[in-house]
Write a protein that holds these residues in place. Sequence first.
Motif, PDB file in Angstrom:
ATOM      1  N   ILE A 114       0.895  -1.152   0.073  1.00 54.26           N
ATOM      2  CA  ILE A 114      -0.024  -0.038  -0.158  1.00 54.26           C
ATOM      3  C   ILE A 114       0.773   1.233   0.137  1.00 54.26           C
ATOM      4  N   VAL A 115       1.781   1.088   0.823  1.00 57.89           N
ATOM      5  CA  VAL A 115       2.796   2.355   0.858  1.00 57.89           C
ATOM      6  C   VAL A 115       3.509   2.619  -0.560  1.00 57.89           C
ATOM      7  N   ASN A 159       4.184   5.532  -5.679  1.00 57.90           N
ATOM      8  CA  ASN A 159       4.097   5.415  -7.245  1.00 57.90           C
ATOM      9  C   ASN A 159       3.001   6.512  -7.587  1.00 57.90           C
ATOM     10  N   LYS A 160       1.906   6.262  -7.123  1.00 57.60           N
ATOM     11  CA  LYS A 160       0.741   7.258  -7.613  1.00 57.60           C
ATOM     12  C   LYS A 160       1.417   8.852  -7.421  1.00 57.60           C
ATOM     13  N   LYS A 161       1.975   8.906  -6.193  1.00 61.57           N
ATOM     14  CA  LYS A 161       2.382  10.435  -5.883  1.00 61.57           C
ATOM     15  C   LYS A 161       3.323  10.801  -7.001  1.00 61.57           C
ATOM     16  N   ASN A 162       4.348  10.046  -7.424  1.00 59.10           N
ATOM     17  CA  ASN A 162       5.188  10.313  -8.349  1.00 59.10           C
ATOM     18  C   ASN A 162       4.969  10.715  -9.500  1.00 59.10           C
ATOM     19  N   GLU A 163       3.495  10.064  -9.817  1.00 56.34           N
ATOM     20  CA  GLU A 163       3.123   9.991 -11.280  1.00 56.34           C
ATOM     21  C   GLU A 163       2.229  11.471 -11.265  1.00 56.34           C
ATOM     22  N   ARG A 164       1.806  11.909 -10.291  1.00 54.73           N
ATOM     23  CA  ARG A 164       0.934  13.156 -10.373  1.00 54.73           C
ATOM     24  C   ARG A 164       1.714  14.401 -11.414  1.00 54.73           C
ATOM     25  N   PRO A 165       3.072  14.607 -11.221  1.00 57.81           N
ATOM     26  CA  PRO A 165       3.711  15.561 -12.207  1.00 57.81           C
ATOM     27  C   PRO A 165       3.154  15.423 -13.578  1.00 57.81           C
ATOM     28  N   ASN A 166       3.097  13.942 -13.944  1.00 57.04           N
ATOM     29  CA  ASN A 166       3.123  13.602 -15.439  1.00 57.04           C
ATOM     30  C   ASN A 166       1.383  14.031 -15.834  1.00 57.04           C
TER      31      ASN A 166
END
Length: 88
Positions: A44-45, A50-57
């Motif tokens: 989960i962490v 991974n989702k947090k890192n995709e947000r700039p994209n």
Amino acid sequence: MKDLKRKVMILNNLTSPYVSEAIIILKDYDPRFDTKAILDAERIVNEYLNKKNERPNETVRLWKKILKSTVLLAVMASCFIIGYLVRR
């Protein structure tokens, strides 16, 4: 009142370079599933990171859409203006 057995797990040896600790509250605690609970918490962490890192994209994609729409509107407006001036 319903008897709830909950357990709080504090994970402090995560493999993530960004998260040092995670606090997990288990709804139904069963000691047989400790290892599975730890693995699920780490998953989960990692998914969150991974989702947090995709947000700039996602932000970049949004700005590309806005830019394309603006350029399209500018081209349409200039075609309209040129057509209007040619007809005069």
